[in-house]
Enzyme design. Structure first.
Site, PDB file in Angstrom:
ATOM      1  N   CYS A  67     -38.885  -3.611   2.444  1.00  0.00           N
ATOM      2  CA  CYS A  67     -39.474  -3.213   3.732  1.00  0.00           C
ATOM      3  C   CYS A  67     -41.002  -3.318   3.726  1.00  0.00           C
ATOM      4  CB  CYS A  67     -39.062  -1.780   4.086  1.00  0.00           C
ATOM      5  SG  CYS A  67     -37.378  -1.371   3.655  1.00  0.00           S
ATOM      6  N   CYS A  70     -43.241  -6.069   5.398  1.00  0.00           N
ATOM      7  CA  CYS A  70     -43.486  -6.093   6.846  1.00  0.00           C
ATOM      8  C   CYS A  70     -44.147  -4.810   7.324  1.00  0.00           C
ATOM      9  CB  CYS A  70     -42.176  -6.248   7.598  1.00  0.00           C
ATOM     10  SG  CYS A  70     -41.487  -7.883   7.512  1.00  0.00           S
ATOM     11  N   HIS A  71     -43.736  -3.671   6.772  1.00  0.00           N
ATOM     12  CA  HIS A  71     -44.194  -2.377   7.306  1.00  0.00           C
ATOM     13  C   HIS A  71     -45.338  -1.773   6.507  1.00  0.00           C
ATOM     14  CE1 HIS A  71     -40.928  -2.249  10.216  1.00  0.00           C
ATOM     15  NE2 HIS A  71     -40.112  -2.641   9.249  1.00  0.00           N
ATOM     16  N   MET A 108     -36.588  -7.732  12.820  1.00  0.00           N
ATOM     17  CA  MET A 108     -36.110  -6.736  11.835  1.00  0.00           C
ATOM     18  C   MET A 108     -34.700  -7.149  11.396  1.00  0.00           C
ATOM     19  SD  MET A 108     -36.037  -3.669  10.295  1.00  0.00           S
ATOM     20  CE  MET A 108     -34.860  -2.341   9.948  1.00  0.00           C
ATOM     21  N   HIS A 347     -52.065 -16.460   5.633  1.00  0.00           N
ATOM     22  CA  HIS A 347     -51.162 -16.628   4.482  1.00  0.00           C
ATOM     23  C   HIS A 347     -51.707 -17.719   3.575  1.00  0.00           C
ATOM     24  CE1 HIS A 347     -47.400 -15.948   2.381  1.00  0.00           C
ATOM     25  NE2 HIS A 347     -47.121 -17.225   2.432  1.00  0.00           N
ATOM     26  N   HIS A 390     -46.046 -22.632   7.832  1.00  0.00           N
ATOM     27  CA  HIS A 390     -46.120 -22.299   6.397  1.00  0.00           C
ATOM     28  C   HIS A 390     -46.487 -23.582   5.654  1.00  0.00           C
ATOM     29  CE1 HIS A 390     -45.026 -21.261   2.283  1.00  0.00           C
ATOM     30  NE2 HIS A 390     -45.126 -19.999   2.664  1.00  0.00           N
TER      31      HIS A 390
HETATM   32 FE1  DHE Z   1     -45.406 -17.762  -2.302  1.00  0.00          FE
HETATM   33  C1  DHE Z   1     -48.175 -19.805  -2.530  1.00  0.00           C
HETATM   34  C2  DHE Z   1     -47.280 -15.297  -0.909  1.00  0.00           C
HETATM   35  C3  DHE Z   1     -42.577 -15.989  -1.548  1.00  0.00           C
HETATM   36  C4  DHE Z   1     -43.506 -20.120  -3.837  1.00  0.00           C
HETATM   37  N1  DHE Z   1     -47.345 -17.607  -1.787  1.00  0.00           N
HETATM   38  C5  DHE Z   1     -48.333 -18.554  -1.971  1.00  0.00           C
HETATM   39  C6  DHE Z   1     -49.600 -18.031  -1.508  1.00  0.00           C
HETATM   40  C7  DHE Z   1     -49.349 -16.744  -1.077  1.00  0.00           C
HETATM   41  C8  DHE Z   1     -47.930 -16.480  -1.243  1.00  0.00           C
HETATM   42  C9  DHE Z   1     -50.369 -15.765  -0.494  1.00  0.00           C
HETATM   43  C10 DHE Z   1     -50.922 -18.774  -1.534  1.00  0.00           C
HETATM   44  C11 DHE Z   1     -51.543 -18.568  -2.899  1.00  0.00           C
HETATM   45  C12 DHE Z   1     -52.843 -19.316  -3.039  1.00  0.00           C
HETATM   46  O1  DHE Z   1     -52.918 -20.467  -2.561  1.00  0.00           O
HETATM   47  O2  DHE Z   1     -53.768 -18.725  -3.605  1.00  0.00           O
HETATM   48  N2  DHE Z   1     -44.999 -15.988  -1.385  1.00  0.00           N
HETATM   49  C13 DHE Z   1     -45.916 -15.112  -0.906  1.00  0.00           C
HETATM   50  C14 DHE Z   1     -45.258 -13.935  -0.323  1.00  0.00           C
HETATM   51  O3  DHE Z   1     -45.796 -12.877   0.116  1.00  0.00           O
HETATM   52  C15 DHE Z   1     -43.828 -14.265  -0.237  1.00  0.00           C
HETATM   53  C16 DHE Z   1     -43.522 -14.651   1.219  1.00  0.00           C
HETATM   54  C17 DHE Z   1     -42.840 -13.137  -0.583  1.00  0.00           C
HETATM   55  C18 DHE Z   1     -43.097 -12.468  -1.918  1.00  0.00           C
HETATM   56  O4  DHE Z   1     -42.600 -11.379  -2.116  1.00  0.00           O
HETATM   57  O5  DHE Z   1     -43.770 -13.025  -2.771  1.00  0.00           O
HETATM   58  C19 DHE Z   1     -43.755 -15.475  -1.134  1.00  0.00           C
HETATM   59  N3  DHE Z   1     -43.436 -18.000  -2.649  1.00  0.00           N
HETATM   60  C20 DHE Z   1     -42.438 -17.138  -2.276  1.00  0.00           C
HETATM   61  C21 DHE Z   1     -41.152 -17.582  -2.718  1.00  0.00           C
HETATM   62  O6  DHE Z   1     -40.051 -16.983  -2.575  1.00  0.00           O
HETATM   63  C22 DHE Z   1     -41.331 -18.906  -3.321  1.00  0.00           C
HETATM   64  C23 DHE Z   1     -40.693 -19.964  -2.396  1.00  0.00           C
HETATM   65  C24 DHE Z   1     -40.670 -19.066  -4.679  1.00  0.00           C
HETATM   66  C25 DHE Z   1     -41.300 -18.237  -5.768  1.00  0.00           C
HETATM   67  O7  DHE Z   1     -41.501 -18.796  -6.843  1.00  0.00           O
HETATM   68  O8  DHE Z   1     -41.596 -17.066  -5.533  1.00  0.00           O
HETATM   69  C26 DHE Z   1     -42.846 -19.053  -3.309  1.00  0.00           C
HETATM   70  N4  DHE Z   1     -45.780 -19.609  -3.033  1.00  0.00           N
HETATM   71  C27 DHE Z   1     -44.884 -20.413  -3.666  1.00  0.00           C
HETATM   72  C28 DHE Z   1     -45.537 -21.623  -4.130  1.00  0.00           C
HETATM   73  C29 DHE Z   1     -46.869 -21.528  -3.751  1.00  0.00           C
HETATM   74  C30 DHE Z   1     -47.003 -20.263  -3.062  1.00  0.00           C
HETATM   75  C31 DHE Z   1     -44.858 -22.782  -4.849  1.00  0.00           C
HETATM   76  C32 DHE Z   1     -48.000 -22.513  -4.042  1.00  0.00           C
HETATM   77  C33 DHE Z   1     -47.993 -23.619  -3.109  1.00  0.00           C
HETATM   78  C34 DHE Z   1     -49.072 -24.634  -3.497  1.00  0.00           C
HETATM   79  O9  DHE Z   1     -48.751 -25.815  -3.408  1.00  0.00           O
HETATM   80  O10 DHE Z   1     -50.170 -24.213  -3.872  1.00  0.00           O
END
Ligand code: DHE
Length: 566
Positions: A67, A70-71, A108, A347, A390
């Site tokens: 939660c 989002c919250h 939600m 993001h 995204h």
């Molecule tokens: Fe990420 C980048 C946040 C879930 C794979 N992810 C990022 C960035 C942020 C972020 C802020 C940019 C970082 C930067 O450039 O400095 N990601 C989040 C979340 O808050 C979210 C939605 C949920 C969480 O709880 O983390 C989340 N992200 C994921 C995944 O579920 C992914 C698909 C698989 C995993 O490994 O967790 C995932 N995020 C990625 C990847 C990048 C990324 C591969 C880098 C992309 C790039 O090419 O630089």
């Protein structure tokens, strides 16, 4: 699963029609590390609902993991509404319970009717929300220095590369649920090393020198890995908070790798560290007012961080306040921070092909924000003309009719948007094309200067066949105003994995730009893989399978990441 909820009297709200949460509703920050925090019920008050300490602990874990994204950790609201007790007590138990069961069309999730939460868990969560939330501890210099560990001092590290790895063509692969990364050879696909990192490890970034890998776990643990050592290994590590997602090093001329920076979701802060040892030097809170309503926000999370190539600055996205910080690291004792009003819920994002402009998604508001990193100012804010953009780093290419463009896909719908990146052009920073991809739930797009293809995944699409495929478009055949032909690659089928529902995530090129690697992301207890496609022929080239490849997701080619090729 029909939920046999004994609902007394009329619903506190009309049961919404059939609810199926959308991909973007699932894809929010999950505070998995905070979920492990041991807590006590803060300041019980007369009339508080009955809740045992154990229930309160369990409810807190569920709240942080499902939660808080989002919250908000403190329930003050973020992309979701505030859940502070003045509001929750006014609505009352039944209202909260029904809302958790059925969710809402506004995003939600339907935690009850989807079966994600049991009837007892729903009941517990509704009671939990009537109590004051626990406040996780801060994480200041004392705690950072306690966790800071220089495993190999700079003076004891090799003075020349001690292995025969072609580092520039090495792939750092996130093994998300294993809390490890795999270093895979870009030429022979062999795994050189598996290295332990932070919990639910997230991304890798590369030093300007190309020698060091910086990896951050969701538990805010940063590992600095020396790729010159005979066996690449961690030479320094630190925990910069309790939840984090981003890490980077300084890249401006004369400051290359002098500093490293990491940004946290909790506490809401970023820290500048010594680039050689990760010694924490300066912690900056991001707490402050939202740019639009000018209201205090107690937990604005640090999202993407990039390094400017034009100024000695880190570019720091602050999600909930909607501000982009240009942090001038030339004098840490007199830190100059330019705070740019952008758009809320920033993001991820990347640079345009000149590496001057930073283009980032304020995804919950369907906006793209453009920062001129040379002048240090806001250049434009534009609508992405889709739902929940995204981009990852986005994708730069020269369109046959529109010239240089930058692409993003969307989580909330099946569109890909191309925005013009010619700052002098008549359509500067506007969407010049919007066309269909496979379906909603896309996370990443990618191309490469040597490639004629744009790749778009659909990782979080609810249809298993779609989430196991990738869309490809031929750039030189794109025409203004026309839907480009979409080629569909059955990556999941090519991986030959019979069990589970593997999702294809994040195209990544090798250094030469001749191959594209895709993660075939399956459940932790199932077989995953990496599929390599020939970029010229779009044919299958290799399937990398190894029992050590547990939940592979992000992949980072050392050269492409270091040089900000995308
Ligand atoms: Fe990420 C980048 C946040 C879930 C794979 N992810 C990022 C960035 C942020 C972020 C802020 C940019 C970082 C930067 O450039 O400095 N990601 C989040 C979340 O808050 C979210 C939605 C949920 C969480 O709880 O983390 C989340 N992200 C994921 C995944 O579920 C992914 C698909 C698989 C995993 O490994 O967790 C995932 N995020 C990625 C990847 C990048 C990324 C591969 C880098 C992309 C790039 O090419 O630089």
């Amino acid at each position: 699963m029909a939920l046999g909820l004994a609902v007394t009297g009329a619903f506190a709200q009309d049961a919404p029609k059939e609810h199926a949460d959308q991909p973007q509703d699932q894809y929010v920050g999950s505070m998995t590390t905070l979920g492990e925090l041991q807590v006590e019920i803060p300041g019980r008050k007369p009339g508080d609902p009955v809740m045992t300490d154990e229930e309160f602990q369990n409810a807190t874990t569920i709240y942080f993991e499902r939660c808080a994204g989002c919250h908000g950790v403190l329930r003050k609201g973020a992309t979701g509404k505030a859940l502070t007790t003045d509001l929750t007590r006014e609505n009352g138990f039944e209202y909260l319970r029904d809302f958790i069961v059925y969710g809402s069309p506004a995003g939600m999730p339907n935690w009850g009717t989807s079966g994600d939460l049991s009837e007892a868990e729903v009941d517990m969560m509704a009671r939990y929300l009537l109590l004051e939330p626990p406040t996780p501890p801060e994480w200041g210099m004392d705690k950072m220095r306690e966790t800071w560990n220089v495993v190999v001092a700079p003076e004891d590290r090799p003075t020349e590369k001690m292995n025969d790895i072609d580092i520039d063509n090495l792939m750092s692969v996130t093994l998300r649920d294993a809390g490890q990364i795999a270093l895979i050879d870009g030429a022979n696909y062999k795994i050189h090393s598996i290295i332990d990192t932070g919990y639910a490890v997230h991304i890798s970034r590369i030093s300007a020198s190309g020698r060091y890998l910086f990896v951050i776990g969701r538990d805010a643990k940063v590992n600095m890995i020396d790729l010159w050592m005979e066996e690449p290994a961690t030479v320094a590590e630190i925990k910069i908070g309790m939840e984090a997602r981003s890490v980077e090093t300084s890249k401006f001329e004369g400051y290359e790798d002098k500093y490293a920076i990491a940004g946290a979701y909790w506490p809401p802060q970023y820290v500048i560290m010594d680039g050689d040892t990760l010694e924490p030097l300066r912690i900056q809170s991001t707490r402050g007012t939202t740019y639009d309503e000018q209201l205090y926000h107690p937990e604005p999370r640090v999202a993407a961080i990039l390094s400017s190539h034009y100024r000695p600055e880190f570019i720091v996205n602050v999600k909930e306040t909607g501000k982009i910080l240009l942090v001038d690291y030339s004098d840490l004792k007199a830190l100059t921070v330019t705070e740019i009003d952008a758009e809320r819920f920033l993001h991820d994002g990347g640079l345009d092909h000149t590496q001057r402009y930073f283009i980032t998604a304020a995804n919950a508001r369907n906006k793209l924000v453009v920062i001129d990193t040379k002048e240090g100012e806001l250049e434009a804010i534009t609508d992405s003309e889709g739902l929940t953009p995204h981009p990852g780093r986005g994708a730069n290419f020269e369109h046959p009719d529109h010239g240089w463009v930058w692409a993003t896909s969307h989580l909330g719908d099946d569109s890909v948007a191309l925005i013009s990146t010619d700052p002098e052009g008549e359509n500067a920073w506007q969407v010049v094309e919007s066309f269909y991809a496979l379906g909603g739930g896309s996370l990443f797009v990618k191309t490469h200067p040597e490639s004629n293809h744009l790749y778009v995944d659909a990782t979080l699409n609810p249809d298993p066949e779609i989430s196991a495929s990738v869309a490809v478009y031929k750039i030189d055949e794109m025409k203004a105003g026309e839907e480009p032909e979409m080629i569909v690659l059955p990556i999941g089928e090519w991986a030959g994995i019979p069990e589970g529902q593997p999702r294809i995530v994040q195209p990544e090129f090798n250094k030469a730009g001749t191959e594209v690697w895709f993660s075939v992301w399956n459940a932790k207890d199932k077989v995953s893989a990496i599929v390599v496609v020939d970029d010229k022929t779009l044919e299958l080239k290799e399937v990398i399978k190894d029992e050590r490849l547990v939940t592979p997701t992000g992949k980072f080619n050392v050269y492409n990441t270091r040089a900000d090729v995308y």
